[in-house]
Write an enzyme that holds these catalytic residues in place. Sequence first.
Site, PDB file in Angstrom:
ATOM      1  N   ARG A 136      -1.481   6.397  -4.768  1.00 52.23           N
ATOM      2  CA  ARG A 136      -0.652   5.881  -3.669  1.00 52.23           C
ATOM      3  C   ARG A 136      -0.248   6.997  -2.713  1.00 52.23           C
ATOM      4  O   ARG A 136      -0.295   6.817  -1.497  1.00 52.23           O
ATOM      5  CB  ARG A 136       0.593   5.187  -4.248  1.00 52.23           C
ATOM      6  CG  ARG A 136       0.261   3.838  -4.800  1.00 52.23           C
ATOM      7  CD  ARG A 136       1.446   3.173  -5.498  1.00 52.23           C
ATOM      8  NE  ARG A 136       1.039   1.834  -5.921  1.00 52.23           N
ATOM      9  CZ  ARG A 136       1.840   0.959  -6.520  1.00 52.23           C
ATOM     10  NH1 ARG A 136       3.093   1.284  -6.795  1.00 52.23           N
ATOM     11  NH2 ARG A 136       1.384  -0.233  -6.850  1.00 52.23           N
ATOM     12  N   TYR A 193      -4.939  -1.576  -0.095  1.00 57.14           N
ATOM     13  CA  TYR A 193      -5.341  -1.133  -1.442  1.00 57.14           C
ATOM     14  C   TYR A 193      -4.340  -0.161  -2.079  1.00 57.14           C
ATOM     15  O   TYR A 193      -3.460   0.335  -1.408  1.00 57.14           O
ATOM     16  CB  TYR A 193      -6.794  -0.670  -1.486  1.00 57.14           C
ATOM     17  CG  TYR A 193      -7.249   0.561  -0.734  1.00 57.14           C
ATOM     18  CD1 TYR A 193      -6.393   1.505  -0.206  1.00 57.14           C
ATOM     19  CD2 TYR A 193      -8.622   0.773  -0.574  1.00 57.14           C
ATOM     20  CE1 TYR A 193      -6.886   2.632   0.444  1.00 57.14           C
ATOM     21  CE2 TYR A 193      -9.123   1.900   0.073  1.00 57.14           C
ATOM     22  CZ  TYR A 193      -8.240   2.817   0.575  1.00 57.14           C
ATOM     23  OH  TYR A 193      -8.723   3.921   1.211  1.00 57.14           O
ATOM     24  N   GLU A 194      -4.474   0.016  -3.366  1.00 56.42           N
ATOM     25  CA  GLU A 194      -3.470   0.757  -4.160  1.00 56.42           C
ATOM     26  C   GLU A 194      -2.069   0.171  -4.024  1.00 56.42           C
ATOM     27  O   GLU A 194      -1.076   0.897  -4.072  1.00 56.42           O
ATOM     28  CB  GLU A 194      -3.465   2.251  -3.799  1.00 56.42           C
ATOM     29  CG  GLU A 194      -4.764   2.969  -4.018  1.00 56.42           C
ATOM     30  CD  GLU A 194      -5.249   2.919  -5.459  1.00 56.42           C
ATOM     31  OE1 GLU A 194      -4.442   2.684  -6.361  1.00 56.42           O
ATOM     32  OE2 GLU A 194      -6.472   3.105  -5.664  1.00 56.42           O
ATOM     33  N   GLY A 195      -2.018  -1.141  -3.881  1.00 55.74           N
ATOM     34  CA  GLY A 195      -0.727  -1.811  -3.705  1.00 55.74           C
ATOM     35  C   GLY A 195      -0.439  -2.021  -2.238  1.00 55.74           C
ATOM     36  O   GLY A 195      -0.288  -1.064  -1.480  1.00 55.74           O
TER      37      GLY A 195
END
Lengths: 595, 595
Positions: free
Chosen positions: B297, B438-440
């Site tokens: 992140r 992406y990645e949350g």
Amino acid sequence: MSYKAPVNDMLFNIEHLARIDQIAQLPGFEEAGLETAQAVLEECARFNEEVVAPLNFDADKAPSSHSGTSVTTSKGFKEAYKQYTEGGWQGLQHPADFGGQGLPKTIGAACGEMLNSANLSFALCPLLTDGAIEALLTAGSDDLKATYLEKLVAGEWTGTMNLTEPQAGSDLAQVRTRAEPQPDGTYKVFGTKIFITYGEHDMADNIVHLVLARVQGAPEGVKGISLFVVPKFLVGKDGSAGERNDVYCVSIEHKMGIKASPTAVLQFGDKGGAVGYLVGEENRGLEYMFIMMNAARYAVGVQGIAIAERAYQKAVAYAKDRVQSRPVDGSVKGSATIIHHPDVRRMLMTMRALTEGCRAMASTAAAAYDAAHHHPDAEVRKQNQAFYEFMVPLVKGYSTEMSLEVTDLGVQVHGGMGFIEETGAAQYYRDAKILTIYEGTTAIQANDLVGRKTARDGGQGAKALAAQIETTEKQLAGGNDDAQAVARRLKAAREAFVDVVDFIAAQSKGDPNAAYAGSVPYLLLTGNLVAGWQLGRALLAAQTQLGQGSDDAFMKAKIVTARFYADHILTRVPATRDAIVEGAASVMALPQEAF
Amino acid sequence: MSYKAPVNDMLFNIEHLARIDQIAQLPGFEEAGLETAQAVLEECARFNEEVVAPLNFDADKAPSSHSGTSVTTSKGFKEAYKQYTEGGWQGLQHPADFGGQGLPKTIGAACGEMLNSANLSFALCPLLTDGAIEALLTAGSDDLKATYLEKLVAGEWTGTMNLTEPQAGSDLAQVRTRAEPQPDGTYKVFGTKIFITYGEHDMADNIVHLVLARVQGAPEGVKGISLFVVPKFLVGKDGSAGERNDVYCVSIEHKMGIKASPTAVLQFGDKGGAVGYLVGEENRGLEYMFIMMNAARYAVGVQGIAIAERAYQKAVAYAKDRVQSRPVDGSVKGSATIIHHPDVRRMLMTMRALTEGCRAMASTAAAAYDAAHHHPDAEVRKQNQAFYEFMVPLVKGYSTEMSLEVTDLGVQVHGGMGFIEETGAAQYYRDAKILTIYEGTTAIQANDLVGRKTARDGGQGAKALAAQIETTEKQLAGGNDDAQAVARRLKAAREAFVDVVDFIAAQSKGDPNAAYAGSVPYLLLTGNLVAGWQLGRALLAAQTQLGQGSDDAFMKAKIVTARFYADHILTRVPATRDAIVEGAASVMALPQEAF
């Protein structure tokens, strides 16, 4: 169904904001009451939902293609266009004298939104034809009108706008395409035009190019530009398209979006000169082109609303279908559709409120246009014309900038699937980005708003608008909680607007950099305010309708949406004021070499 | 040159904000002073400018392709990746025990930005490898470490994160991939994973998949998820890649952006089961995966800064080259380069200020990470860890959302040319959009910020941050005009932040919908504030440096940029407060069926 036209919302605006009852009292619009509007919109919805919308996705994946000097449009476009012309849609707003239906813009704009929601790339062709019709109606000789207008109004031939050249984008003073007068009164046109939307295609029998060029010996700059009609095929005595004219498509662009609409590079005069016909008088071309551009700018604003609506519908459908995670309020045990999640709801409401706000603004502007052209009282016409002209940069600039936010949220609601082209949400994100650029970038709209629409009269017109908004505030202030909340936000926004108007009026002469440093923020602030104002008016109308036999669910949703807009979007206005009024110096403070 | 690494700005942050002098006093970082940072950054700049950046445009036009079960990466990727590994870049931040260079994140993050600016698609492969290394370092057995880490740290093998399944995106509780224990202590893994970045490619000898799966009989939900290493090729006794494992790429996605990075659908176990090795203990997979995710992140936040920087550089180059229209202040007779125009300047300054603000925030966060891992005092480690963890959702969420604004402005500065793919600005606009997903997604980051980072301790950590900001305000308040202006804006923003923190802490239990309705606005507000705070610190440092033999032009530009940020971007904060605190109800007011 991939697209469902928001006929209810459009009719609500037409009835309560644009006041179609008043428009139907204007000479020439006697037949254009609410019933007509409803009938036209429903038929238009059917056509666009069933015929045009289904072509949108595939056309993006298999865009128009160029070969030699010809362009083949995407699969289904030719057939859909034929149906479009057969349905008489091109002539909707154009005079009955030339075969049109002469309906008010108030109705036409709603139909335009549907066509653009259905398929932005497809809709560009009729949009440009509308512009060409406007220009010829205003400035064309009787001969030109007789030769071209019926075909254009029928959609049998299409129109284009040829402004841009490699060195002349926003700055039309740099146009170099030249026109040489011929003994027979025609001209020979030589030059290269770029970014010509539907400059070449296979959907119509002829293409009527409206071209800016310089006549030999004309003054420098914009005062030496003339406007010409240069048809793809010269028109024979019988009125039909005949001999090929010397204008050819040499290539089309590979674009990020609106891929299905061919964007042509046109070469004029490589085989001895393209035959051109002067529109109006020499050296007044820019003036005439502005007629086209003003029509087109409004229409591009509607494109912003249209793509936002389509993105919103897709996001709602996904949010109601996609199951993921438990709601934070525990209202569902286990996983729920993502529309349960507050942030998804916030995104959908933002999309909805921006779209409805801009639609309301555009509808009100259209009504002013109709009154400006049809009202029997010259003074009323003048007032409405001033209001409409103030609205054009807002409808164009704000609706298109908001469409970037809405289409971004549309992708975001889809999560990872949104980034996959197969899903379709990404197309709206890519398509929308052209809207803040063509027909004058947001900065060009903002220059217009700052210069011609605000500074020129010392801010008087802008303040007259503020006074109208204040009247709505007072009506809202006497209402229930929702109305009062909207009134408070509207007041704060309107006061911020007046501060900025004063600042711009004060700076525009002495420190033009300071005035123009805040030009785009001023445009966004003003568009935000006016859209919020119209939703305030909508809230008042909806409250009146509640329990009166109308669609109560719709009215309640309108009230909630107006409240959301006030809480979440109108609140941005005072911040923008601070940046404009107190932040002008820091915009220009960094020396060029430090970038 | 298509990209020039902003080494000066990075070193300024490293010296004055991250305080590399203090980091170099930490055990293990004795060699990592400013001189080392400069040497590494300059070498890194050269590599990325010359080797990686030139591949970016062509790779977008000719993305990775899939055939059978293999993926061929874009032209030049394989060779560039070889140089990347040979230069030792993969091991920059990783322990010397496994062949890395053990440099602080403060330096590594700057290098990461360069790689991502040069080529976002290319950089994703090393980014994922970093995550795999982190996970194995933290939770892997000695065997797993011995088998995989040296190869990963060298970049000879690459890593992936396998989380997502069609029904399990943000909601990992839905993971269905299953792992069956085998008598030899290994597992057989069966299932389908989607959206696997560099899940298959031709740049390395082996791919080490880190895979979330359920062991038979595990508890429901996230507490029953375990983490496995599933290598593409099983590793022989000699440590080399041997027999093919039963994990195959069945397709790759067609995406709007980062087209050159293959996004794979991976099928595990169709030929009897993919051999997997448990990482750590059963059912603690999510915990370990969060280690990877927190690293990733932060790194994705840096991607936002990186793409913004690249878009900024391209826009500046165009604005200095493109001639169009006369400046409104009459400073040039005739047409001028568009950088003369106030709105172009406003766009460039906005791009610059957002990019520098987020870079400053990321650099400060990296320093906290380094102290959290290396400081001898446990209490100091704990404080720094808390600060870093608060920063992660901001670096990820705010830097990526701002990259959408910056890449949009990047296209806009180019006008019509920006929409043409040939120009290159459009690629950044398309590429950036994945970063908020992406990645949350931004909403997932915001949930983290609201839940774990704010509500859990009743807002105490957030208020400690506010107190730190207040200290900077006081320092600024004693300075010159620019410093005082920044102090004022910072104060207003910090007070708004505290209001929101109080609101969220108060609502999170009783009315979670209200707290989470404002989650993303709260994240954006906080990111905006923290970036502005760091630019405030930067302004103070720059003023101290003026006239002291440093680069005065750079220092002056930093001051101007900080002032611009305060005037134009920090001013957005109080408006956001109003929307969160007073607008929560209208987010959820519309019934689902009314959408």
